[in-house]
Design an enzyme around this catalytic site. Structure first.
Site, short mmCIF file in Angstrom:
data_model
loop_
_atom_site.label_atom_id
_atom_site.label_comp_id
_atom_site.label_asym_id
_atom_site.label_seq_id
_atom_site.Cartn_x
_atom_site.Cartn_y
_atom_site.Cartn_z
CD GLN A 240 -1.25 -0.34 3.69
OE1 GLN A 240 -2.21 -1.07 3.54
NE2 GLN A 240 -1.02 0.33 4.81
CG ASP A 390 0.37 -3.09 -15.69
OD1 ASP A 390 -0.46 -3.16 -16.61
OD2 ASP A 390 0.07 -3.19 -14.49
#
Length: 659
Positions: A240, A390
């Site tokens: 995170q 990506d």
């Protein structure tokens, strides 16, 4: 007699070690002890039976114990090799490589077995057991009393697969997300359904995050950061992100790995490897797709994502490739505060490419930004050989100064010069609608399984281009996924790096159309490629290319006259011959080895059977039990072994489908 039995045990165990070396069966310590104990127990038992039939029980007892134990120990060694799974004992020959920790190993194994049982129950509940070779459908319905959910059983397989992955949670959700990008392997309906998978994870416990940060930083968080927002900006299954300010006031993003995620990932990957082995062993599609190799690729990629140090190196390398003057920027890594579980990077002041109103407020042309992003990505892919793998809209930002920023470098693709050359040739072949050039480009770097009809492949490629590149059509990058599926049907496996390239290309097209709706990425790419080609076709460039090719050809040209003279001399003497290397392919060697092994087993079985029958017909000999002599006992035992050997050959032949 008791003393003989006790004293013989250490000697027989030593004999088991020697027997393994003599027979060429190098095994682990446990397997050696087991074969020795089996041989010793069998030899002692047989010696006691023989002694019970004699008046003088101790006569020859010690000799019988040693002789029979030696024979049975060597027999046990061979039978362990015969009964073991192929290669299982070979893999156990390294012995004890490290200090054993039995309690820790048992706990880890218990958690892994529990997770495996949980996953299999979920798979069975969604009716997917037969698909991966776990059990028959009826067995699936009865397993642990779990029946298929009435509504779930009527859903399409793609929906059931997505729901099963969601229920498994953890790394299986990421597996589904990865599979959603493999339209070269999966049908369109499965890809669309798996694309709906999202990480439904809440933020990690703030106290645990603080402890991890302090362990990695080597001190209190306040010693490094003047401000730290403990409410994460984003939370995913691996880590995170938090916003913070360093002590000098610089705004940064701090990416923290979720506490305990490494152990969870390792356990899930072990379960996934086991499921992949089951599927590849028991299902046809598992063997065709090479599911074990695919699971290994996923595991490697996931382990790389766990290493934030690797992501930091990726970001640093891409930033160096782009240079200071590039309109596309990569955030600077703060290395003194980064580690394998914590990554501290420069904060970008910008907006996502999805926010069109905010981009228009900055005052930049979105089509110009799309051209800039495409040019940058193509330069990374086809020139530098290292690219962001990506580039979805969440990883591309429009900065406040009108530039572009790339973030999240956990997935970076790498292409070697040969692969780059093949890709350039492939794209030229697509632009020219040249099926032969397209076939040549792919076969130069691909792996072909089995025999390939190149003419049929070329006709299929011609039909592919007629369908996707006809006049008036608007081809997109997604057509390359159809191209990969076509290769798969012909047994052609392209390198994983090329699959990564095509996935990145499709993802990039989606980002470009999000940034500038109606943007034709493939046409723009062809224009950029043509521009690069014109730049390389200057007189100076052509002269340089010609000079390089001539330098590479000089060694061959120097050797050519000598080789021609030698061939002519041998032909004049009548000594010119042709040498053909037989069994040069591993598959040919495997086939011949398998055939020879079966012939040897069948011959040994027949020979042992004949000798056993001769022993059964031999009268006299030491008594064994009742009216059965020792010769007859060995005759029956040998006949049993011969039957097993011959039946094993028959079963192997039937497994090959020759029945």
């Amino acid at each position: 007699m008791t003393l003989v039995v006790v004293l013989s045990l250490p000697g027989i165990l030593l004999l088991a070690f020697v027997a393994g070396r003599l027979l060429g069966a190098r095994r682990s310590l446990g397997a050696m002890l087991l074969s020795g104990l089996v041989g010793w127990a069998s030899g002692v038992g047989l010696s006691l039976v023989i002694a019970s039939n004699h008046v003088h029980r101790s006569a020859g007892f010690a000799r019988n114990v040693w002789v029979f134990s030696a024979v049975f120990t060597m027999s046990a060694t061979v039978w362990m090799e015969l009964l073991a799974r192929p290669g299982a004992l070979a893999r156990a020959q390294t012995g004890l490589a490290s200090i054993p920790r039995p309690l820790r190993a048992l706990r880890r194994r218990g958690r892994r077995v529990g997770r495996y049982a949980q996953i299999t129950r979920i798979v069975v509940r969604h009716g997917l057991g037969p698909s991966i070779g776990l059990a028959s459908r009826r067995a699936d319905d009865d397993l642990d009393g779990t029946e298929l959910d009435g509504g779930d059983s009527r859903l399409p397989p793609a929906v059931r697969l997505r729901r099963a992955l969601e229920d498994c949670g953890g790394m299986f959700v990421k597996l589904g997300q990865l599979l959603s990008t493999r339209s070269d392997l999966l049908p369109d309906d499965v890809v669309r359904e798996l694309a709906r998978l999202q990480d439904h994870v809440g933020p990690a416990d703030a106290h645990e995050v603080r402890m991890l940060l302090e362990a990695e930083l080597g001190g209190p968080v306040t010693d490094v950061f003047a401000e730290f927002d403990w409410e994460p900006l984003a939370a995913a299954s691996i880590g995170q992100a938090h916003r913070a300010h360093l002590r000098d006031g610089q705004p940064v993003i701090v990416k923290v790995q979720r506490p305990g995620i490494a152990e969870s990932v390792g356990r899930d990957l072990e379960v996934l490897d086991e499921l992949a082995r089951v599927a590849e062993t028991r299902t046809t599609w598992g063997r065709d797709y090479g599911i074990v190799e695919l699971a290994g690729e996923f595991g490697q990629r996931l382990r790389e994502e766990l290493d934030f140090g690797l992501e930091a190196r990726n970001a640093t390398e891409l930033a160096a490739d782009l240079g200071c003057a590039s309109p596309v920027r990569v955030p600077r890594v703060v290395p003194e505060y980064s580690s394998t579980r914590v990554l501290v990077m420069e904060w970008f002041d910008g907006v996502s490419v999805r926010d069109r109103d905010a981009i228009d407020a900055i005052g930049v042309d979105r089509r110009v930004l799309a051209d800039t992003l495409l040019r940058c990505m193509l330069h990374q892919m086809l020139v530098q050989g290292r690219f962001h793998a990506d580039p979805h809209p969440g990883n591309v930002m429009v900065l406040a100064d009108g530039g572009l920023g790339l973030v999240d470098f956990g997935a970076v693709g790498r292409l070697d010069p040969l692969q780059q050359s093949a890709l350039r040739e492939l794209m030229v072949g697509v632009a020219r609608r040249d099926a032969e050039q397209l076939r040549t480009a792919v076969l130069g770097i691909a792996t072909v399984r089995g025999r390939l009809d190149e003419e049929q492949l070329e006709r299929a490629l011609a039909r592919f281009m007629a369908r996707h590149l006809a006049a008036g059509s608007a081809p997109g990058a997604a057509m390359f996924n159809d191209l990969l599926q076509l290769f798969f049907t012909f047994g052609i496996r392209v390198p994983a790096e090329l699959s990564t390239f095509f996935r990145a290309l499709v993802t990039l097209e989606g980002t470009l159309t999000t940034l500038a709706p109606g943007y034709l990425a493939l046409e723009a790419a062809q224009g950029i490629a043509a521009e690069w080609a014109r730049e390389r076709l200057t007189p100076a460039t052509l002269e340089e290319v010609a000079r390089d090719e001539l330098i590479r050809a000089v060694p061959t040209l120097r050797r050519l006259p000598r080789h021609v003279d030698r061939i002519a001399t041998l032909a004049e003497r009548g000594q010119l011959g042709l040498r053909v290397s037989l069994l040069s392919e591993p598959d040919d060697v495997l086939t011949v080895t398998r055939l020879v092994n079966r012939v040897v087993l069948a011959f040994l079985g027949a020979l042992v059977g004949v000798l056993s029958v001769m022993l059964l017909g031999t009268t006299g000999g030491p008594p064994f039990a009742g009216t059965t002599s020792l010769f007859q006992f060995f005759g029956y035992f040998g006949l049993f072994c011969a039957t097993v050997l011959i039946l094993r050959v028959i079963v192997a032949v039937l497994h090959d489908g020759l029945n």
